[in-house]
Write a protein that holds these residues in place. Sequence first.
Motif, PDB file in Angstrom:
ATOM      1  N   LEU A  40       0.823  -1.203   0.000  1.00 39.85           N
ATOM      2  CA  LEU A  40       0.000   0.000   0.000  1.00 39.85           C
ATOM      3  C   LEU A  40       0.864   1.263   0.000  1.00 39.85           C
ATOM      4  N   LEU A  41       1.969   1.236   0.732  1.00 40.96           N
ATOM      5  CA  LEU A  41       2.867   2.391   0.749  1.00 40.96           C
ATOM      6  C   LEU A  41       3.533   2.601  -0.606  1.00 40.96           C
ATOM      7  N   ILE A  42       3.913   1.508  -1.267  1.00 42.70           N
ATOM      8  CA  ILE A  42       4.507   1.638  -2.600  1.00 42.70           C
ATOM      9  C   ILE A  42       3.496   2.254  -3.565  1.00 42.70           C
ATOM     10  N   ALA A  43       2.276   1.752  -3.542  1.00 42.92           N
ATOM     11  CA  ALA A  43       1.238   2.277  -4.439  1.00 42.92           C
ATOM     12  C   ALA A  43       0.964   3.749  -4.143  1.00 42.92           C
ATOM     13  N   THR A  44       0.937   4.117  -2.874  1.00 40.73           N
ATOM     14  CA  THR A  44       0.700   5.513  -2.502  1.00 40.73           C
ATOM     15  C   THR A  44       1.817   6.412  -3.018  1.00 40.73           C
ATOM     16  N   ASN A  45       3.060   5.996  -2.815  1.00 39.57           N
ATOM     17  CA  ASN A  45       4.194   6.812  -3.252  1.00 39.57           C
ATOM     18  C   ASN A  45       4.256   6.921  -4.774  1.00 39.57           C
ATOM     19  N   VAL A  46       3.981   5.844  -5.481  1.00 44.02           N
ATOM     20  CA  VAL A  46       3.983   5.897  -6.948  1.00 44.02           C
ATOM     21  C   VAL A  46       2.878   6.828  -7.440  1.00 44.02           C
ATOM     22  N   THR A  47       1.714   6.763  -6.803  1.00 44.79           N
ATOM     23  CA  THR A  47       0.596   7.607  -7.214  1.00 44.79           C
ATOM     24  C   THR A  47       0.908   9.085  -6.988  1.00 44.79           C
ATOM     25  N   PHE A  48       1.474   9.410  -5.833  1.00 53.05           N
ATOM     26  CA  PHE A  48       1.812  10.810  -5.568  1.00 53.05           C
ATOM     27  C   PHE A  48       2.933  11.298  -6.487  1.00 53.05           C
ATOM     28  N   ALA A  49       3.885  10.433  -6.810  1.00 50.76           N
ATOM     29  CA  ALA A  49       4.954  10.829  -7.736  1.00 50.76           C
ATOM     30  C   ALA A  49       4.368  11.115  -9.122  1.00 50.76           C
ATOM     31  N   ALA A  50       3.441  10.281  -9.558  1.00 50.83           N
ATOM     32  CA  ALA A  50       2.786  10.504 -10.857  1.00 50.83           C
ATOM     33  C   ALA A  50       1.986  11.809 -10.834  1.00 50.83           C
ATOM     34  N   LEU A  51       1.319  12.080  -9.723  1.00 52.57           N
ATOM     35  CA  LEU A  51       0.564  13.330  -9.608  1.00 52.57           C
ATOM     36  C   LEU A  51       1.502  14.536  -9.682  1.00 52.57           C
ATOM     37  N   GLN A  52       2.654  14.462  -9.032  1.00 55.14           N
ATOM     38  CA  GLN A  52       3.616  15.563  -9.082  1.00 55.14           C
ATOM     39  C   GLN A  52       4.131  15.778 -10.508  1.00 55.14           C
ATOM     40  N   LEU A  53       4.350  14.674 -11.246  1.00 55.89           N
ATOM     41  CA  LEU A  53       4.798  14.806 -12.635  1.00 55.89           C
ATOM     42  C   LEU A  53       3.723  15.464 -13.500  1.00 55.89           C
ATOM     43  N   VAL A  54       2.481  15.080 -13.301  1.00 54.81           N
ATOM     44  CA  VAL A  54       1.385  15.679 -14.066  1.00 54.81           C
ATOM     45  C   VAL A  54       1.262  17.166 -13.738  1.00 54.81           C
ATOM     46  N   LEU A  55       1.349  17.502 -12.456  1.00 57.69           N
ATOM     47  CA  LEU A  55       1.258  18.913 -12.075  1.00 57.69           C
ATOM     48  C   LEU A  55       2.430  19.719 -12.629  1.00 57.69           C
ATOM     49  N   ALA A  56       3.634  19.131 -12.662  1.00 52.96           N
ATOM     50  CA  ALA A  56       4.791  19.831 -13.232  1.00 52.96           C
ATOM     51  C   ALA A  56       4.609  20.037 -14.738  1.00 52.96           C
TER      52      ALA A  56
END
Length: 170
Positions: free
Chosen positions: A21-37
Amino acid sequence: MAGFVTELWESIFTPGPTPTLLIATNVTFAALQLVLAALLFATYSIHFVVLSVLSGSLWAAINWFARELLEHQGQEEEKARHALAAAPLALNSEDSETEVEGTGASTASLGRGEPAAAASAVSHEVEPVEPAGELKHRLVLEEPSQGAKSSVSTEDEWEKVSENENEKDK
């Protein structure tokens, strides 16, 4: 990949932060940061900077909370281990003053073997409990030929009683 998705699905129903669950959470937030950038560079809008800061703050807070929760679980497990390790010592202690039923002897004196007669005075027989009544299965009234067990609820039975009383009143 299918194994990860299965583990992720199972980890949702497991209490506490699981590694999957922590891996999935971190990957999801990293993807969100890339989209926002990417959106920031495409539009040069301040809104994406604000959203990125909010998202990053939430990401950090979730990771901090997961670490704190894991530390707390580790402390609770350690306390449980210490309690289990101390439990046999407490049971074997000769300082206990618990009285044995039917005698005036304490378990401390029984543990040292002083009054052996007091230990034999304790009854080890089990008294049988008399049954209060038998349980009987009711049969369904609509289909008496099948002899099936009743699956009618109590509310349905009360409704039938009230319907019968209404018919009698007419």
